[in-house]
Design a protein around this motif. Structure first.
Motif, mmCIF file in Angstrom:
data_model
loop_
_atom_site.group_PDB
_atom_site.id
_atom_site.type_symbol
_atom_site.label_atom_id
_atom_site.label_comp_id
_atom_site.label_asym_id
_atom_site.label_seq_id
_atom_site.Cartn_x
_atom_site.Cartn_y
_atom_site.Cartn_z
ATOM 1 N N SER A 80 -6.611 28.644 35.965
ATOM 2 C CA SER A 80 -6.645 27.981 34.665
ATOM 3 C C SER A 80 -7.841 27.041 34.542
ATOM 4 O O SER A 80 -8.197 26.342 35.489
ATOM 5 N N ASP A 81 -8.430 27.028 33.358
ATOM 6 C CA ASP A 81 -9.497 26.064 33.093
ATOM 7 C C ASP A 81 -8.946 24.869 32.308
ATOM 8 O O ASP A 81 -9.698 24.040 31.828
ATOM 9 N N LYS A 82 -7.627 24.809 32.199
ATOM 10 C CA LYS A 82 -6.977 23.715 31.479
ATOM 11 C C LYS A 82 -6.272 22.765 32.453
ATOM 12 O O LYS A 82 -5.175 22.287 32.190
ATOM 13 N N THR A 83 -6.907 22.521 33.589
ATOM 14 C CA THR A 83 -6.364 21.608 34.592
ATOM 15 C C THR A 83 -7.311 20.425 34.740
ATOM 16 O O THR A 83 -8.395 20.413 34.160
ATOM 17 N N ALA A 84 -6.897 19.450 35.508
ATOM 18 C CA ALA A 84 -7.714 18.241 35.683
ATOM 19 C C ALA A 84 -9.014 18.526 36.420
ATOM 20 O O ALA A 84 -10.020 17.850 36.187
ATOM 21 N N LEU A 85 -9.019 19.527 37.291
ATOM 22 C CA LEU A 85 -10.223 19.848 38.068
ATOM 23 C C LEU A 85 -10.913 21.082 37.490
ATOM 24 O O LEU A 85 -10.249 22.070 37.159
ATOM 25 N N PRO A 86 -12.231 21.054 37.428
ATOM 26 C CA PRO A 86 -12.945 22.247 36.971
ATOM 27 C C PRO A 86 -12.879 23.353 38.026
ATOM 28 O O PRO A 86 -12.689 23.078 39.219
ATOM 29 N N PRO A 87 -13.052 24.618 37.606
ATOM 30 C CA PRO A 87 -12.941 25.752 38.539
ATOM 31 C C PRO A 87 -13.822 25.627 39.783
ATOM 32 O O PRO A 87 -13.386 25.968 40.884
ATOM 33 N N LYS A 88 -15.046 25.149 39.638
ATOM 34 C CA LYS A 88 -15.933 25.034 40.801
ATOM 35 C C LYS A 88 -15.362 24.069 41.833
ATOM 36 O O LYS A 88 -15.358 24.367 43.030
ATOM 37 N N THR A 89 -14.846 22.940 41.383
ATOM 38 C CA THR A 89 -14.264 21.953 42.311
ATOM 39 C C THR A 89 -13.054 22.542 43.022
ATOM 40 O O THR A 89 -12.903 22.386 44.242
ATOM 41 N N LYS A 90 -12.192 23.244 42.267
ATOM 42 C CA LYS A 90 -11.009 23.858 42.881
ATOM 43 C C LYS A 90 -11.414 24.895 43.931
ATOM 44 O O LYS A 90 -10.830 24.950 45.016
ATOM 45 N N ALA A 91 -12.445 25.688 43.632
ATOM 46 C CA ALA A 91 -12.895 26.704 44.585
ATOM 47 C C ALA A 91 -13.471 26.058 45.841
ATOM 48 O O ALA A 91 -13.235 26.528 46.960
ATOM 49 N N LEU A 92 -14.211 24.966 45.676
ATOM 50 C CA LEU A 92 -14.796 24.275 46.839
ATOM 51 C C LEU A 92 -13.706 23.628 47.696
ATOM 52 O O LEU A 92 -13.775 23.661 48.928
ATOM 53 N N ILE A 93 -12.690 23.059 47.059
ATOM 54 C CA ILE A 93 -11.564 22.488 47.819
ATOM 55 C C ILE A 93 -10.854 23.596 48.590
ATOM 56 O O ILE A 93 -10.571 23.461 49.788
ATOM 57 N N SER A 94 -10.591 24.689 47.907
ATOM 58 C CA SER A 94 -9.898 25.800 48.544
ATOM 59 C C SER A 94 -10.702 26.347 49.723
ATOM 60 O O SER A 94 -10.153 26.642 50.788
ATOM 61 N N LEU A 95 -12.013 26.456 49.559
ATOM 62 C CA LEU A 95 -12.878 26.922 50.644
ATOM 63 C C LEU A 95 -12.838 25.961 51.833
ATOM 64 O O LEU A 95 -12.737 26.392 52.987
ATOM 65 N N ALA A 96 -12.888 24.677 51.556
ATOM 66 C CA ALA A 96 -12.854 23.678 52.629
ATOM 67 C C ALA A 96 -11.544 23.765 53.411
ATOM 68 O O ALA A 96 -11.540 23.715 54.641
ATOM 69 N N VAL A 97 -10.439 23.925 52.711
ATOM 70 C CA VAL A 97 -9.138 24.053 53.381
ATOM 71 C C VAL A 97 -9.087 25.364 54.167
ATOM 72 O O VAL A 97 -8.645 25.390 55.319
ATOM 73 N N ALA A 98 -9.552 26.446 53.558
ATOM 74 C CA ALA A 98 -9.543 27.753 54.223
ATOM 75 C C ALA A 98 -10.354 27.736 55.514
ATOM 76 O O ALA A 98 -9.981 28.364 56.505
ATOM 77 N N ALA A 99 -11.455 26.987 55.504
ATOM 78 C CA ALA A 99 -12.269 26.881 56.712
ATOM 79 C C ALA A 99 -11.522 26.159 57.826
ATOM 80 O O ALA A 99 -11.739 26.434 59.007
ATOM 81 N N GLN A 100 -10.629 25.254 57.472
ATOM 82 C CA GLN A 100 -9.864 24.499 58.456
ATOM 83 C C GLN A 100 -8.640 25.255 58.964
ATOM 84 O O GLN A 100 -8.202 25.043 60.080
ATOM 85 N N ILE A 101 -8.075 26.121 58.160
ATOM 86 C CA ILE A 101 -6.822 26.783 58.561
ATOM 87 C C ILE A 101 -6.997 27.596 59.852
ATOM 88 O O ILE A 101 -6.169 27.428 60.738
ATOM 89 N N PRO A 102 -7.907 28.414 60.130
ATOM 90 C CA PRO A 102 -8.878 29.103 59.304
ATOM 91 C C PRO A 102 -8.311 30.416 58.780
ATOM 92 O O PRO A 102 -7.477 31.051 59.428
ATOM 93 N N CYS A 103 -8.790 30.834 57.619
ATOM 94 C CA CYS A 103 -8.359 32.090 57.001
ATOM 95 C C CYS A 103 -9.598 32.859 56.546
ATOM 96 O O CYS A 103 -10.225 32.476 55.560
ATOM 97 N N THR A 104 -9.937 33.897 57.256
ATOM 98 C CA THR A 104 -11.116 34.703 56.941
ATOM 99 C C THR A 104 -11.050 35.254 55.525
ATOM 100 O O THR A 104 -12.046 35.251 54.796
ATOM 101 N N TYR A 105 -9.863 35.724 55.128
ATOM 102 C CA TYR A 105 -9.686 36.291 53.794
ATOM 103 C C TYR A 105 -9.987 35.236 52.718
ATOM 104 O O TYR A 105 -10.705 35.489 51.756
ATOM 105 N N CYS A 106 -9.399 34.057 52.901
ATOM 106 C CA CYS A 106 -9.576 32.976 51.925
ATOM 107 C C CYS A 106 -11.014 32.470 51.908
ATOM 108 O O CYS A 106 -11.553 32.170 50.842
ATOM 109 N N ILE A 107 -11.621 32.362 53.081
ATOM 110 C CA ILE A 107 -13.013 31.899 53.145
ATOM 111 C C ILE A 107 -13.905 32.833 52.332
ATOM 112 O O ILE A 107 -14.723 32.380 51.528
ATOM 113 N N TRP A 108 -13.733 34.128 52.512
ATOM 114 C CA TRP A 108 -14.546 35.087 51.768
ATOM 115 C C TRP A 108 -14.269 34.970 50.265
ATOM 116 O O TRP A 108 -15.199 34.836 49.460
#
Length: 163
Positions: A80-108
């Protein structure tokens, strides 16, 4: 509201009673959100097709009863683009978390999403580096058993002075 058979409702009621413990549980159905069931599955598949332009093959491995709720959550927050965070920020947060889990699928996938949302290579690198820094200091604080109240007091004064 969809019709639920007596077995489904009784099973749900038993589950809620167990969760509530010995106390009697009475929740008016008018205010109680009932879980999504497999009869919503076909509509969910159609919505995934419409939203994504196709249905990824891994969707067939997801439990049918859980897919409507999982898709609804994903669509309402991540897509959704109707949330408090813009899509780019959400994707960067998700990538940062995925790198820590780590999840190859999510990182890609998150790297692709971040780039589609306009993230530069430098922003992607910084998001991952921030995740690493957070993990590093978390390891130090927890491993050394730093007193939390002292930590808050120390950084509360330091942070206000830094402004």
């Amino acid at each position: 509201m969809p019709a639920y058979d007596a077995y489904t409702f009784a099973s749900f009621r038993r589950t809620m009673t167990v969760l509530a413990g010995a106390a009697a549980l009475t929740i008016p159905l008018a205010i109680m959100p009932l879980p999504a069931f497999a009869d919503d599955y076909d509509a969910t598949i159609q919505d995934i097709q419409k939203t994504m332009g196709g249905v990824p093959s891994f969707i067939s491995q997801f439990p049918k009863a859980g897919l409507p709720g999982a898709w609804s959550e994903l669509k309402a927050i991540e897509f959704s683009d109707k949330t408090a965070l813009p899509p780019k920020t959400k994707a960067l947060i998700s990538l940062a978390v995925a790198a820590q889990i780590p999840c190859t699928y999510c990182i890609w996938a998150d790297t692709q999403s971040a780039k589609q949302a306009g993230a530069t290579d430098q922003e992607i690198q910084e998001a991952v580096a921030m995740a690493a820094l957070t993990r590093h200091w978390s390891t130090i604080f927890n491993g050394m058993q730093v007193d939390f109240e002292t930590f808050k007091k120390d950084l509360g004064g330091e942070m206000s002075a830094a402004k």
